[in-house]
Design an enzyme around this catalytic site. Structure first.
Site, short mmCIF file in Angstrom:
data_model
loop_
_atom_site.label_atom_id
_atom_site.label_comp_id
_atom_site.label_asym_id
_atom_site.label_seq_id
_atom_site.Cartn_x
_atom_site.Cartn_y
_atom_site.Cartn_z
N GLY A 44 65.62 111.23 -63.21
CA GLY A 44 64.55 112.11 -63.73
C GLY A 44 63.26 111.32 -63.85
N PHE A 58 58.84 111.92 -69.58
CA PHE A 58 59.37 110.68 -70.18
C PHE A 58 60.01 109.76 -69.14
CE2 PHE A 58 59.38 113.26 -74.14
CZ PHE A 58 58.64 112.39 -74.92
N TYR A 107 64.87 125.68 -81.32
CA TYR A 107 65.21 124.40 -80.70
C TYR A 107 66.50 123.79 -81.28
CZ TYR A 107 64.76 120.50 -77.67
OH TYR A 107 65.04 119.61 -76.68
P1 NAD Z 1 60.10 116.77 -67.13
O1 NAD Z 1 60.27 118.17 -66.66
O2 NAD Z 1 58.74 116.21 -67.18
O3 NAD Z 1 60.99 115.79 -66.22
C1 NAD Z 1 62.23 116.19 -65.71
C2 NAD Z 1 62.69 115.26 -64.60
O4 NAD Z 1 63.99 115.67 -64.14
C3 NAD Z 1 61.79 115.25 -63.34
O5 NAD Z 1 61.75 113.94 -62.82
C4 NAD Z 1 62.56 116.17 -62.37
O6 NAD Z 1 62.31 115.90 -60.99
C5 NAD Z 1 63.97 115.79 -62.73
N1 NAD Z 1 64.97 116.78 -62.33
C6 NAD Z 1 65.12 118.06 -62.76
N2 NAD Z 1 66.19 118.63 -62.16
C7 NAD Z 1 66.73 117.69 -61.34
C8 NAD Z 1 67.84 117.66 -60.46
N3 NAD Z 1 68.65 118.70 -60.29
N4 NAD Z 1 68.06 116.52 -59.75
C9 NAD Z 1 67.26 115.44 -59.89
N5 NAD Z 1 66.21 115.41 -60.73
C10 NAD Z 1 65.94 116.53 -61.43
O7 NAD Z 1 60.83 116.71 -68.54
P2 NAD Z 1 60.62 115.83 -69.85
O8 NAD Z 1 59.90 116.66 -70.85
O9 NAD Z 1 60.14 114.47 -69.55
O10 NAD Z 1 62.14 115.76 -70.35
C11 NAD Z 1 62.99 114.65 -70.14
C12 NAD Z 1 63.97 114.57 -71.30
O11 NAD Z 1 63.25 114.33 -72.51
C13 NAD Z 1 64.78 115.85 -71.52
O12 NAD Z 1 66.08 115.50 -71.92
C14 NAD Z 1 64.05 116.51 -72.68
O13 NAD Z 1 64.87 117.37 -73.43
C15 NAD Z 1 63.66 115.27 -73.48
N6 NAD Z 1 62.58 115.47 -74.48
C16 NAD Z 1 61.43 116.14 -74.17
C17 NAD Z 1 60.45 116.31 -75.15
C18 NAD Z 1 59.15 117.03 -74.86
O14 NAD Z 1 58.45 117.40 -75.79
N7 NAD Z 1 58.79 117.23 -73.61
C19 NAD Z 1 60.62 115.77 -76.43
C20 NAD Z 1 61.78 115.06 -76.70
C21 NAD Z 1 62.76 114.92 -75.71
NA NA Z 2 61.40 112.94 -67.09
#
Ligand code: NAD
Ligand code: NA
Length: 399
Positions: free
Chosen positions: A48, A53, A236
């Site tokens: 990811g 993140f 959430y």
């Molecule tokens: P994001 O959407 O920015 O990033 C998601 C990543 O996953 C991308 O790199 C995407 O290409 C990849 N991805 C999605 N489906 C895929 C697949 N089938 N195969 C390969 N790659 C795939 O998301 P984010 O907000 O950075 O979230 C990342 C983690 O952090 C999650 O677990 C989320 O719950 C957690 N999180 C997010 C927040 C927030 O406020 N955004 C806060 C705390 C925790």
């Molecule tokens: Na990410």
């Protein structure tokens, strides 16, 4: 071709290659400015890795610790006259800067939930790095096809029990309204969400990596979670997504057992609420985030993904004395500033009074919108968005 932002629903469907490169560059400069000197990760797999993140984790490992990185993600490449997705351009920009800095960086674009992509990743680690000493798990996806059964699961963002009514904002128009979100219809909604965003795939990854012998002695792995304040709990923490995050946490002991003979360890890190492609799709949350941004900026403690990941690595995962600070439930907390009592008290007070009329004064809705468009490479002062971007659209490549 001239590339301007175009939105469909909450999503921006265009991306600007020069702007996404700017976003990546700014994050790299931030990490370099920290002059991290402590020992850290050397060979890192980020699942990811292209946005949010995960991207910031990759940048921190590479430019904070000179680590070699392999990134896995699911993005659409650029084609002539057809912009790719933001994550694709982010990665092209990251790889270019990494290569200029003499850092190893390769990427795998495909479905991380599949056995095939796991095998490709293992083959690449074997060929180029031998083993990895850090695995970051940062997937956010609405769907998962289970690799063993072929069943396709879709996650839902729903409360459990009664319908949930609260304020929400359309951040494009700054209009604040009440929204009622209907609860789950059956246990299946919970099970499906757990199947997509729970811990099973993280465990599958670690099992496959271990069986292939590509995990180094003392390997660490971290996955990301969110808790947040009372006012978002129904949608959430206590909703379907929260049940999936509980499942992710429950995977920690199982992975620890798997890694025991390597002296390896796994963590869930609870991160701060931020503007990312994923979080903007959750009702209620964007209004909370725009009030939170206002309060945290006023207090001088605002953080984006890169500031969060720098603290995660320097002050949690790779501390000078080797101790990893954890909460009473064994989790890493970098949502500590968000959850501070004075911050939450002020957000709560603002939440009670916020309306369409006062939102521009009492919240940072403008900062929210700005950051959202910056995720897609827009709203950078330095970039001329009236200029032809043809040259840039399909030129970048990833390895
Ligand atoms: P994001 O959407 O920015 O990033 C998601 C990543 O996953 C991308 O790199 C995407 O290409 C990849 N991805 C999605 N489906 C895929 C697949 N089938 N195969 C390969 N790659 C795939 O998301 P984010 O907000 O950075 O979230 C990342 C983690 O952090 C999650 O677990 C989320 O719950 C957690 N999180 C997010 C927040 C927030 O406020 N955004 C806060 C705390 C925790
Ligand atoms: Na990410």
């Amino acid at each position: 071709m001239i590339i301007q932002p175009r939105t469909r629903g909450f999503i921006c469907i265009t991306t600007h290659p020069e702007g996404t490169a700017k976003n990546v560059h700014n994050q790299i400069e931030y990490i370099k400015s920290k002059n991290i000197s402590a020992e850290g990760p050397k060979k890192v797999l980020v699942i990811g890795a292209s946005t949010g993140f995960g991207l910031s984790s990759r940048i921190t490992a590479a430019f904070g610790y000179n680590a070699a990185t392999i990134g896995v993600f699911f993005e659409k490449p650029a084609a002539p006259r057809k912009p790719g997705t933001a994550g694709w351009y982010n990665t092209a920009a990251f790889e270019k800067e990494a290569s200029e800095a003499g850092l190893y960086a390769k990427s795998i674009n495909g479905d991380a939930f599949s056995d095939e992509i796991k095998q490709q990743t293992i083959d690449l680690i074997k060929k180029d790095l031998g083993q990895v000493d850090l695995v970051v798990y940062s997937l956010a996806s609405p769907r998962r096809t289970h690799p063993k059964t072929g069943i396709a699961y879709s996650s839902v963002l729903k409360p459990i029990g009664e319908p949930f009514t609260n304020k929400t904002v359309d951040f494009h128009t700054a209009s604040v309204t009440d929204i009622t979100i209907e609860p789950i219809e059956s246990q299946e909604d919970i099970d499906n969400t757990i199947a997509v965003m729970g811990g099973e795939d993280w465990k599958f990854w670690m099992e496959d990596l271990k069986a292939a012998g590509v995990l180094a002695e003392g390997v660490k792995t971290v996955a990301y979670s969110y808790i947040g304040p009372e006012l978002t709990h129904r949608i959430y923490k206590d909703g379907t997504i929260g049940m999936a995050k509980n499942d992710l946490e429950k995977t920690v002991p199982a992975i620890n057992e798997l890694l025991a003979d390597l002296n390896g360890v796994s963590y869930v890190s609870v991160n701060k609420a931020l503007v990312t492609q994923s979080s903007s799709a959750i009702p209620v949350v964007p209004l909370y985030v725009s009030l939170l941004y206002k309060v945290m900026k006023d207090k001088g403690i605002h953080e984006g993904t890169i500031e969060q990941m720098q603290r995660l690595f320097e002050e949690r995962l790779y501390t000078a004395d080797g101790q990893v600070p954890l909460d009473e439930n064994g989790r890493i907390r970098i949502d500590d500033l968000e959850m501070r009592e004075d911050v939450q008290k002020e957000v709560d007070d603002l939440w009670k009074v916020v309306t369409s009329e006062n939102i521009n004064e009492i919240s940072d809705i403008e900062g929210y919108r700005n950051e959202f468009f910056q995720l897609f490479g827009f709203n950078y002062d330095e970039i001329d968005y009236e200029a032809e971007a043809d040259e840039l659209v399909s030129v970048p490549s990833i390895s």
